[in-house]
Design an enzyme around this catalytic site. Structure first.
Site, PDB file in Angstrom:
ATOM      1  CG  ASN A 289      -2.155   0.802   1.098  1.00 52.41           C
ATOM      2  OD1 ASN A 289      -2.412   1.358   0.035  1.00 52.41           O
ATOM      3  ND2 ASN A 289      -2.946   0.878   2.162  1.00 52.41           N
TER       4      ASN A 289
ATOM      5  CG  HIS B 105     -11.221  -3.138  10.506  1.00 57.84           C
ATOM      6  ND1 HIS B 105     -10.210  -2.404   9.949  1.00 57.84           N
ATOM      7  CD2 HIS B 105     -10.691  -4.351  10.767  1.00 57.84           C
ATOM      8  CE1 HIS B 105      -9.124  -3.145   9.870  1.00 57.84           C
ATOM      9  NE2 HIS B 105      -9.387  -4.340  10.361  1.00 57.84           N
TER      10      HIS B 105
ATOM     11  CG  ASP C  74      -3.799  -1.672  14.781  1.00 61.89           C
ATOM     12  OD1 ASP C  74      -2.734  -1.413  15.381  1.00 61.89           O
ATOM     13  OD2 ASP C  74      -3.858  -1.987  13.583  1.00 61.89           O
TER      14      ASP C  74
ATOM     15  CG  HIS D 171      -1.666   1.802  12.962  1.00 61.54           C
ATOM     16  ND1 HIS D 171      -1.001   2.531  12.007  1.00 61.54           N
ATOM     17  CD2 HIS D 171      -2.212   0.763  12.303  1.00 61.54           C
ATOM     18  CE1 HIS D 171      -1.154   1.958  10.822  1.00 61.54           C
ATOM     19  NE2 HIS D 171      -1.883   0.880  10.970  1.00 61.54           N
TER      20      HIS D 171
ATOM     21  CD  GLU E 157      -3.017  -5.011  14.534  1.00 65.04           C
ATOM     22  OE1 GLU E 157      -4.251  -5.181  14.653  1.00 65.04           O
ATOM     23  OE2 GLU E 157      -2.458  -4.829  13.449  1.00 65.04           O
TER      24      GLU E 157
ATOM     25  CG  HIS F 271      -1.977  -7.246   7.712  1.00 63.96           C
ATOM     26  ND1 HIS F 271      -1.346  -6.621   6.668  1.00 63.96           N
ATOM     27  CD2 HIS F 271      -2.611  -6.290   8.411  1.00 63.96           C
ATOM     28  CE1 HIS F 271      -1.602  -5.335   6.730  1.00 63.96           C
ATOM     29  NE2 HIS F 271      -2.353  -5.101   7.779  1.00 63.96           N
TER      30      HIS F 271
ATOM     31  CG  ASP G 212      -3.650  -2.559   2.792  1.00 64.39           C
ATOM     32  OD1 ASP G 212      -4.520  -2.246   3.628  1.00 64.39           O
ATOM     33  OD2 ASP G 212      -2.514  -2.925   3.107  1.00 64.39           O
TER      34      ASP G 212
ATOM     35  CD  GLU H 240      -6.905  -6.750   9.595  1.00 64.31           C
ATOM     36  OE1 GLU H 240      -5.765  -7.163   9.297  1.00 64.31           O
ATOM     37  OE2 GLU H 240      -7.148  -5.568   9.906  1.00 64.31           O
TER      38      GLU H 240
ATOM     39  CD1 TRP I  32      -1.091   7.736  10.177  1.00 66.39           C
ATOM     40  CD2 TRP I  32      -0.794   5.722   9.220  1.00 66.39           C
ATOM     41  NE1 TRP I  32      -2.306   7.307   9.708  1.00 66.39           N
ATOM     42  CE2 TRP I  32      -2.156   6.078   9.125  1.00 66.39           C
ATOM     43  CE3 TRP I  32      -0.367   4.501   8.688  1.00 66.39           C
ATOM     44  CZ2 TRP I  32      -3.106   5.252   8.520  1.00 66.39           C
ATOM     45  CZ3 TRP I  32      -1.305   3.690   8.086  1.00 66.39           C
ATOM     46  CH2 TRP I  32      -2.675   4.062   7.997  1.00 66.39           C
TER      47      TRP I  32
HETATM   48  O1  KDG Z   1      -1.739  -0.271   4.476  1.00 58.18           O
HETATM   49  C1  KDG Z   1      -1.752  -0.093   5.852  1.00 58.18           C
HETATM   50  C2  KDG Z   1      -2.785  -1.020   6.443  1.00 58.18           C
HETATM   51  O2  KDG Z   1      -2.558  -2.316   6.003  1.00 58.18           O
HETATM   52  C3  KDG Z   1      -2.786  -1.006   7.942  1.00 58.18           C
HETATM   53  O3  KDG Z   1      -2.953   0.294   8.415  1.00 58.18           O
HETATM   54  C4  KDG Z   1      -3.929  -1.887   8.430  1.00 58.18           C
HETATM   55  O4  KDG Z   1      -3.080  -1.828  10.650  1.00 58.18           O
HETATM   56  C5  KDG Z   1      -3.796  -2.333   9.828  1.00 58.18           C
HETATM   57  C6  KDG Z   1      -4.588  -3.496  10.223  1.00 58.18           C
HETATM   58  O5  KDG Z   1      -4.384  -3.961  11.331  1.00 58.18           O
HETATM   59  O6  KDG Z   1      -5.404  -3.940   9.434  1.00 58.18           O
HETATM   60 MG    MG Z   2      -2.703  -3.235  12.259  1.00 53.95          MG
END
Ligand code: KDG
Ligand code: MG
Length: 408
Positions: free
Chosen positions: A37, A122, A216, A218, A242, A318, A322, A345, A408
């Site tokens: 992505n 989600h 998450d 992140h 996560e 995952h 994407d 997921e 991010w």
């Molecule tokens: O492209 C970035 C995503 O794959 C990501 O932000 C998704 O963190 C993610 C998740 O847990 O699905």
């Molecule tokens: Mg994630």
């Protein structure tokens, strides 16, 4: 049976995807997902310029040898671009082998270990009413495990919070935006840490104690902040928390682990078993988050799961949008076969994406079930794809409120 042709297919049915199609001397076709992505064209070039020419004339059955040839033979190892390219080749070769055998791919990976792969969706909302609507929407769709992400008071755009369509909350949150340069988001970790426990308390009060909930972070916290978050969420019994830290520093998880019993999941940005060496050996995590697409394919990810299984660490592959339906199909075949499956997921792709990629897996009673067709069970429609050419898109860049670039 030799590899005769390889085509790198880039399309954008709502979002960008990179797909590798390999064709053998017997006319058998295999597909592999190579989508990275925001950096899609780098993998497309790596494949077209440096990998496909080396594959022509090779034995299509020699999956392990081809994997090692591309991994060791490049000299420059690892990294998301290399490993996504290897993943696409590996997945396409497994697809071919299974088609030649006339079997769904999971049969070649040891056969079924379970009836279906439990998935999580989600749910998100800028505030609690929106979030509750989104959770209810997911329950109505049949989800039995749900990731919870919310807005933070005072912040306009927060990771994981989908825009709300007129028809109701969306389930296919896509952070990559079609802009020439990345959009910038703003972040305050202290505000986040103050807010999140109250969200989980409200969700538990509304939806009861049994529903598996995930979250998450992140990659945004320091180890001590992550420890505090894990501890503060313990009363709400998360299925997992996560990516609490940017975990390339694997040892940082020791501190987090000492302070909390909240289960930890990590690894969507990792590419090889080496990225998990300390995390798995020291049992610092509970779930492996890597995708087939970014970890050298079925061969690379299976290696990580086998290592993890000796420490009772499970899979959490995952699977945001994407990851293309080709990558997701590979995940479902692998997930149904391995013993240490945890959860998958599944955000659901848009109808347009599924017009290009025709996935054969099905979502039944909160789980994904692989196709019984020989191979992966996904077709690629060139005619639809050509109406949706690549468009540049970037994931956001994150800044603290004083302007400092942050994870991010
Ligand atoms: O492209 C970035 C995503 O794959 C990501 O932000 C998704 O963190 C993610 C998740 O847990 O699905
Ligand atoms: Mg994630």
């Amino acid at each position: 049976m030799l590899i005769e042709r390889g085509e790198v297919l880039v399309c954008s049915p709502g979002r960008n995807f990179v797909t590798l199609r390999l064709v053998t001397s017997d006319g058998v076709v295999g597909l592999g997902d190579a989508t990275l992505n925001g950096r899609e064209l780098s993998v497309a070039s790596y494949l077209a310029d440096h990998v496909v020419p080396l594959l022509i004339g090779r034995d299509a059955h020699a999956i392990e040898d081809t994997w090692q040839y591309l991994y060791r033979g490049a000299y420059w190892r690892r990294g998301p671009v290399t490993m996504a390219a290897i993943a696409a080749v590996d997945t396409a070769l497994w697809d071919i082998k299974a088609k030649v055998c006339g079997l769904p791919l999971y049969q070649l990976l040891g056969g079924r270990s379970r009836r279906s792969c439990l998935v999580y969706g989600h749910a998100s909302g800028r505030d609690l009413p929106e979030l509750f609507d989104s959770v209810r929407g997911h329950l109505e769709l049949g989800y039995r495990a749900i990731r919870i992400q919310t807005g933070i008071p005072g912040f306009e755009s927060v990771y994981g919070v989908a825009s709300v369509a007129k028809s109701g909350p969306r389930y296919d949150y896509e952070p990559a935006r079609r802009t020439a340069v990345p959009v910038e988001e703003s972040w305050d970790t202290r505000a986040y840490l103050r807010h999140v426990p109250s969200v989980f308390e409200a969700v538990r009060n509304e939806f009861g104690p049994a529903l598996p909930l995930l979250h998450d972070a992140h990659h945004r916290l320091t180890p001590i902040q992550a420890a505090r978050l894990g501890k503060s969420l313990e009363p709400y019994d998360l299925f997992w928390l996560e990516d609490v830290t940017p975990a390339e520093n694997q040892e940082a998880l020791r501190l987090v682990r000492q302070h909390t019993t909240t289960p930890l999941a990590i690894g969507e940005v990792f590419n090889t078993v080496w990225d998990y060496q300390t995390l798995i050996r020291e049992q610092l995590i509970d779930y492996v988050r890597s995708a087939v697409t970014h970890t050298g394919g079925i061969t690379g990810l299976r290696r990580i799961f086998d290592f993890a299984s000796t420490y009772q660490i499970k899979s959490g592959i995952h699977g945001p949008t994407d990851i293309s339906p080709v990558g997701l199909a590979a995940a479902v075949h692998l997930g149904i076969a391995i013993h240490n499956f945890g959860i998958q997921e599944y955000m659901r792709h848009s109808a347009l994406t599924e017009e290009v990629f025709r996935p054969g897996y099905s979502f039944v009673d909160g789980g994904l079930v692989p196709s019984e067709e020989p191979g992966l069970g996904v077709d690629y429609d060139d005619d639809v794809a050509k109406n949706h050419p690549y468009e540049a898109a970037y994931l956001p860049v994150n800044r603290l409120t004083d302007g400092t670039v942050h994870d991010w």
